[in-house]
Write an enzyme that holds these catalytic residues in place. Sequence first.
Site, short mmCIF file in Angstrom:
data_model
loop_
_atom_site.label_atom_id
_atom_site.label_comp_id
_atom_site.label_asym_id
_atom_site.label_seq_id
_atom_site.Cartn_x
_atom_site.Cartn_y
_atom_site.Cartn_z
N ASN A 22 12.28 0.12 -7.78
CA ASN A 22 13.78 -0.75 -8.41
C ASN A 22 13.10 -1.23 -9.53
O ASN A 22 13.04 -1.33 -9.92
CB ASN A 22 13.70 -1.69 -7.59
CG ASN A 22 14.51 -2.93 -7.87
OD1 ASN A 22 15.40 -3.05 -8.74
ND2 ASN A 22 14.21 -4.98 -7.60
N TRP A 23 14.34 0.16 -9.81
CA TRP A 23 14.28 -0.41 -11.70
C TRP A 23 15.03 -1.91 -12.40
O TRP A 23 15.18 -2.31 -13.77
CB TRP A 23 15.48 0.32 -12.71
CG TRP A 23 14.95 1.82 -12.10
CD1 TRP A 23 13.66 2.42 -11.76
CD2 TRP A 23 15.21 3.27 -12.34
NE1 TRP A 23 13.33 3.67 -11.35
CE2 TRP A 23 14.33 4.53 -11.76
CE3 TRP A 23 16.73 3.71 -13.03
CZ2 TRP A 23 14.20 5.72 -12.53
CZ3 TRP A 23 15.97 4.96 -13.62
CH2 TRP A 23 15.46 5.78 -13.10
N LYS A 24 15.59 -2.60 -11.60
CA LYS A 24 16.21 -4.34 -12.14
C LYS A 24 16.78 -3.72 -13.56
O LYS A 24 17.48 -2.77 -13.03
CB LYS A 24 14.65 -5.28 -11.53
CG LYS A 24 13.83 -4.50 -10.68
CD LYS A 24 12.66 -6.39 -11.13
CE LYS A 24 11.41 -5.93 -10.00
NZ LYS A 24 11.27 -7.33 -9.35
N HIS A 66 17.26 -9.15 -2.37
CA HIS A 66 15.63 -9.34 -3.02
C HIS A 66 15.28 -10.48 -3.45
O HIS A 66 16.20 -11.55 -3.54
CB HIS A 66 16.07 -8.39 -3.82
CG HIS A 66 15.22 -8.22 -4.82
ND1 HIS A 66 14.20 -9.03 -6.03
CD2 HIS A 66 14.18 -6.59 -4.86
CE1 HIS A 66 12.98 -8.58 -6.58
NE2 HIS A 66 12.80 -7.20 -5.98
N GLU A 111 14.78 -11.83 -6.18
CA GLU A 111 15.19 -12.19 -7.37
C GLU A 111 16.90 -12.81 -7.39
O GLU A 111 17.53 -13.76 -7.72
CB GLU A 111 15.22 -11.11 -8.95
CG GLU A 111 13.77 -10.79 -8.80
CD GLU A 111 13.30 -10.42 -9.32
OE1 GLU A 111 13.90 -8.77 -9.74
OE2 GLU A 111 12.28 -10.37 -9.54
N GLU A 147 7.69 -8.56 1.03
CA GLU A 147 7.30 -8.66 -0.68
C GLU A 147 7.11 -10.69 -1.10
O GLU A 147 8.42 -10.84 -1.24
CB GLU A 147 8.64 -8.26 -1.51
CG GLU A 147 9.30 -7.31 -1.55
CD GLU A 147 10.26 -6.33 -2.87
OE1 GLU A 147 9.31 -5.73 -3.25
OE2 GLU A 147 11.23 -6.97 -2.82
N GLY A 181 5.59 -9.14 -10.04
CA GLY A 181 6.27 -9.21 -11.14
C GLY A 181 5.09 -9.78 -11.60
O GLY A 181 4.90 -10.12 -13.03
N SER A 231 3.86 -6.56 -7.13
CA SER A 231 3.21 -6.02 -7.90
C SER A 231 1.80 -4.22 -7.08
O SER A 231 1.27 -4.41 -7.28
CB SER A 231 1.77 -6.95 -8.26
OG SER A 231 2.41 -8.19 -8.79
P1 PGA Z 1 7.06 -5.44 -9.00
O1 PGA Z 1 8.85 -5.89 -8.17
O2 PGA Z 1 6.43 -4.65 -8.40
O3 PGA Z 1 7.37 -5.77 -10.50
O4 PGA Z 1 5.88 -6.28 -8.69
C1 PGA Z 1 8.47 -6.00 -7.11
C2 PGA Z 1 10.50 -5.78 -6.83
O5 PGA Z 1 10.70 -6.78 -7.26
O6 PGA Z 1 10.14 -4.80 -5.82
#
Ligand code: PGA
Length: 253
Positions: free
Chosen positions: A9-11, A97, A99, A169, A175, A215
């Site tokens: 996931n490149w966000k 997700h 976020e 998650e 993150g 992470s």
């Molecule tokens: P991260 O993000 O690997 O940077 O913790 C995971 C995600 O949001 O899918």
Amino acid sequence: MRKPFVAGNWKMNTDSLSSVSLAKAVADGVMELAGERLDVAVIPPFVYISAVVGTLSTTHIAVGAQDVYFERQGAFTGEISSSMLKDIGCAYVLCGHSERRHIIKEDDELINRKVSAAISGGLLPILCVGELIEQRKADETEQVVSNQLEKGLEGLSEEKLSAVTLAYEPVWAIGTGLTATPEQAQQVQSMMRELLSDMYDGQLADEIRILYGGSVKPDNAAVLMSQPDVDGLLVGGASLKSEDFIAIIKAAC
Ligand code: PGA
């Protein structure tokens, strides 16, 4: 046997040049593995999806989107439908997700509509669930995750469920550099599978892939994957560095 699945996931990262070069580098690194030993997907920002689809067209690496709207078309300024994503070559889409749940304030009802619309439009949704640190400390993880799962899948037939991938998650691990221990991931993910087998047919519950995300790095990918109910990895930050993402993919198969 569930085939391993690693998605990056490149966000809200990359640009028109770096999205293509990152996709190319990943393809060069895992060409013979992707599709054979495991499924691999990259999930760029909307505006770079077409370019990345083009770059990966001769590979078995799939492309996903980070979000979708539940309506098919019409006056919904700024939104993107599942048929549009399908039209440009997307296979997967993230739904719920953390976020989007916590920053954009999407609720379970909206997420459920997105999951359902994604499947109707021919996409494969990756439904993400996970608890906040306060909820884990208050021993509410199971309750929070079960609730998100039940509401996210509400009204979905068995046939539709087979299009779904789940991702656990924990929000506190995304993150932050804090990873759930393999045992913590396994505990929640086996609970998720049990819940699925209560909601649906046991065999179907056995076939659904449950990814872990939060992470994930080259040095923890293999040990997370060694857990029986960790069927793959949803990778954020480390998917932006081709060497790291390639190492994670190799560790997962
Ligand atoms: P991260 O993000 O690997 O940077 O913790 C995971 C995600 O949001 O899918």
